[in-house]
Design a protein around this motif. Structure first.
Motif, mmCIF file in Angstrom:
data_model
loop_
_atom_site.group_PDB
_atom_site.id
_atom_site.type_symbol
_atom_site.label_atom_id
_atom_site.label_comp_id
_atom_site.label_asym_id
_atom_site.label_seq_id
_atom_site.Cartn_x
_atom_site.Cartn_y
_atom_site.Cartn_z
ATOM 1 N N THR A 70 0.673 -1.268 0.007
ATOM 2 C CA THR A 70 0.015 0.152 0.171
ATOM 3 C C THR A 70 0.814 1.350 -0.072
ATOM 4 O OG1 THR A 70 -0.150 -0.092 2.389
ATOM 5 C CG2 THR A 70 -1.890 -1.097 1.257
ATOM 6 N N ILE A 71 0.247 2.405 -0.526
ATOM 7 C CA ILE A 71 0.958 3.531 -0.477
ATOM 8 C C ILE A 71 1.098 4.133 1.020
ATOM 9 C CG2 ILE A 71 0.824 5.816 -1.338
ATOM 10 C CD1 ILE A 71 -1.053 4.623 -3.572
ATOM 11 N N ALA A 72 2.403 4.397 1.112
ATOM 12 C CA ALA A 72 2.556 4.937 2.660
ATOM 13 C C ALA A 72 1.767 6.057 3.418
ATOM 14 C CB ALA A 72 3.966 4.958 2.767
ATOM 15 N N GLU A 73 1.235 6.777 2.283
ATOM 16 C CA GLU A 73 0.938 8.188 3.126
ATOM 17 C C GLU A 73 -0.734 7.737 3.080
ATOM 18 O OE1 GLU A 73 2.329 8.176 -0.320
ATOM 19 O OE2 GLU A 73 4.515 8.866 0.618
ATOM 20 N N SER A 74 -1.399 6.827 2.481
ATOM 21 C CA SER A 74 -2.596 6.328 2.594
ATOM 22 C C SER A 74 -2.822 5.684 3.806
ATOM 23 C CB SER A 74 -3.170 5.999 1.440
ATOM 24 O OG SER A 74 -2.663 4.684 1.123
ATOM 25 N N ARG A 75 -1.972 5.129 4.548
ATOM 26 C CA ARG A 75 -2.150 4.101 5.677
ATOM 27 C C ARG A 75 -2.804 4.795 6.994
ATOM 28 N NH1 ARG A 75 3.304 0.585 5.135
ATOM 29 N NH2 ARG A 75 3.066 0.004 3.178
ATOM 30 N N THR A 76 -3.765 4.194 7.683
ATOM 31 C CA THR A 76 -4.153 4.308 8.705
ATOM 32 C C THR A 76 -4.225 3.145 9.651
ATOM 33 O OG1 THR A 76 -6.344 4.058 8.244
ATOM 34 C CG2 THR A 76 -5.616 6.145 8.025
ATOM 35 N N MET A 77 -4.055 3.417 11.006
ATOM 36 C CA MET A 77 -4.098 2.133 11.939
ATOM 37 C C MET A 77 -5.129 2.548 13.004
ATOM 38 S SD MET A 77 -1.345 0.304 13.942
ATOM 39 C CE MET A 77 -1.109 1.574 15.033
ATOM 40 N N THR A 78 -5.963 1.716 13.424
ATOM 41 C CA THR A 78 -6.772 1.724 14.532
ATOM 42 C C THR A 78 -6.787 0.679 15.455
ATOM 43 O OG1 THR A 78 -8.211 3.209 13.454
ATOM 44 C CG2 THR A 78 -9.364 2.477 15.341
ATOM 45 N N ILE A 79 -6.732 0.577 16.695
ATOM 46 C CA ILE A 79 -6.992 -0.848 17.808
ATOM 47 C C ILE A 79 -7.928 -0.669 18.280
ATOM 48 C CG2 ILE A 79 -5.663 -2.007 19.471
ATOM 49 C CD1 ILE A 79 -3.093 -0.634 18.776
ATOM 50 N N PHE A 80 -8.859 -1.831 18.371
ATOM 51 C CA PHE A 80 -10.191 -1.988 18.986
ATOM 52 C C PHE A 80 -10.129 -3.322 19.805
ATOM 53 C CE2 PHE A 80 -11.834 -0.224 14.838
ATOM 54 C CZ PHE A 80 -12.369 0.822 15.233
ATOM 55 N N GLY A 81 -9.828 -3.048 21.080
ATOM 56 C CA GLY A 81 -9.418 -4.020 22.127
ATOM 57 C C GLY A 81 -8.249 -4.760 21.676
ATOM 58 N N GLY A 82 -8.241 -5.828 21.366
ATOM 59 C CA GLY A 82 -7.173 -6.652 21.052
ATOM 60 C C GLY A 82 -6.974 -6.958 19.449
ATOM 61 N N VAL A 83 -7.749 -6.095 18.523
ATOM 62 C CA VAL A 83 -7.758 -6.327 17.373
ATOM 63 C C VAL A 83 -7.170 -5.045 16.496
ATOM 64 C CG1 VAL A 83 -9.135 -6.734 14.814
ATOM 65 C CG2 VAL A 83 -9.590 -7.975 17.066
ATOM 66 N N LYS A 84 -6.449 -5.082 15.822
ATOM 67 C CA LYS A 84 -5.686 -4.068 14.764
ATOM 68 C C LYS A 84 -6.185 -3.920 13.569
ATOM 69 C CE LYS A 84 -1.066 -4.103 14.205
ATOM 70 N NZ LYS A 84 0.225 -3.997 14.190
ATOM 71 N N LEU A 99 -7.336 -1.346 0.842
ATOM 72 C CA LEU A 99 -7.015 -2.510 1.507
ATOM 73 C C LEU A 99 -7.248 -2.329 3.122
ATOM 74 C CD1 LEU A 99 -3.936 -4.009 -0.099
ATOM 75 C CD2 LEU A 99 -6.038 -4.677 -0.576
ATOM 76 N N THR A 100 -8.169 -3.305 3.593
ATOM 77 C CA THR A 100 -8.119 -3.313 5.076
ATOM 78 C C THR A 100 -7.822 -4.655 5.495
ATOM 79 O OG1 THR A 100 -10.366 -1.971 4.742
ATOM 80 C CG2 THR A 100 -9.919 -3.187 6.883
ATOM 81 N N GLN A 101 -6.882 -4.648 6.586
ATOM 82 C CA GLN A 101 -6.215 -5.632 6.826
ATOM 83 C C GLN A 101 -6.631 -5.724 8.773
ATOM 84 O OE1 GLN A 101 -2.077 -6.916 6.026
ATOM 85 N NE2 GLN A 101 -1.701 -6.411 8.303
ATOM 86 N N THR A 102 -7.100 -6.786 8.983
ATOM 87 C CA THR A 102 -7.108 -6.948 10.481
ATOM 88 C C THR A 102 -6.019 -8.065 11.117
ATOM 89 O OG1 THR A 102 -8.911 -8.759 10.084
ATOM 90 C CG2 THR A 102 -9.751 -6.382 10.318
ATOM 91 N N SER A 103 -5.794 -7.739 12.168
ATOM 92 C CA SER A 103 -4.715 -8.595 12.775
ATOM 93 C C SER A 103 -4.813 -8.495 14.290
ATOM 94 C CB SER A 103 -3.366 -8.373 12.224
ATOM 95 O OG SER A 103 -2.927 -6.878 12.740
ATOM 96 N N ASN A 104 -4.400 -9.480 15.109
ATOM 97 C CA ASN A 104 -4.449 -9.164 16.472
ATOM 98 C C ASN A 104 -3.058 -8.642 16.849
ATOM 99 O OD1 ASN A 104 -2.213 -11.368 16.289
ATOM 100 N ND2 ASN A 104 -3.573 -12.921 16.827
ATOM 101 N N VAL A 105 -3.046 -8.170 18.233
ATOM 102 C CA VAL A 105 -1.827 -7.420 18.605
ATOM 103 C C VAL A 105 -0.445 -8.209 18.610
ATOM 104 C CG1 VAL A 105 -2.329 -5.576 20.211
ATOM 105 C CG2 VAL A 105 -3.270 -7.871 21.044
ATOM 106 N N ASP A 106 -0.581 -9.527 18.490
ATOM 107 C CA ASP A 106 0.609 -10.206 18.479
ATOM 108 C C ASP A 106 1.212 -10.065 16.873
ATOM 109 O OD1 ASP A 106 0.425 -11.050 20.792
ATOM 110 O OD2 ASP A 106 -0.783 -12.879 20.635
#
Length: 117
Positions: A70-84, A99-106
Motif C-alpha cells: 500500500t501507499i505509505a501516505e494512505s495508511r491508517t491504523m486503529t486498535i479496537f480491543g485486541g484487534v488492530k 485494503l483493510t487488514q485486521t490482525s491481533n496485537v501479536d
C-alpha cells in the motif's frame, strides 16, 4: 331505526374531460421523447467503453494485494480491543483499491479485504 341510502348521482366522463386527458398525455409524450433523445446519449458518455465489450478486471496474481504494497501516505491504523485494523490504498493497473487488514496485537493477520476505490 332504518337506514336510508342517499342517492348520489353518478359522475360520467364527459367528452371535454376525456379530450383534456388525451391532449395532456400527447403533450407529455411529445416533451418526453426529445428530452430522452438529448439526455440519453449524454448518459452513455460517462460509461467506459472497452474494445472487447467486456470490462477488464485486474487479476489478483498480477497485482500485489498485501498491506505491505500500500501507499505509505494512505495508511491508517486503529486498535479496537485486541484487534488492530489497518487501511491503505494500493494501485493495480491504474485502478486504486482500498485494503483493510485486521490482525491481533501479536501480529497474526486475521483477514485482508480489498475494495475498489
Amino acid at each position: 331505526m332504518s337506514l336510508q341510502i342517499a342517492s348520489v348521482p353518478e359522475k360520467s366522463v364527459s367528452p371535454k374531460n376525456s379530450r383534456v386527458l388525451v391532449i395532456g398525455l400527447l403533450l407529455a409524450f411529445a416533451l418526453l421523447v426529445p428530452t430522452y433523445a438529448i439526455v440519453g446519449p449524454l448518459a452513455l458518455l460517462d460509461e467506459p467503453t472497452f474494445p472487447s465489450g467486456v470490462p477488464t478486471v485486474p487479476n489478483d496474481a498480477t497485482c500485489g494485494f498485501s498491506f505491505n504494497d500500500t501507499i505509505a501516505e494512505s495508511r491508517t491504523m486503529t486498535i479496537f480491543g485486541g484487534v488492530k485494523v489497518e487501511t491503505g490504498e494500493v494501485e493495480c493497473r491504474s485502478e486504486f483499491f482500498i485494503l483493510t487488514q485486521t490482525s491481533n496485537v501479536d501480529g497474526d493477520i486475521l483477514s485482508v479485504k480489498k475494495k475498489r476505490a
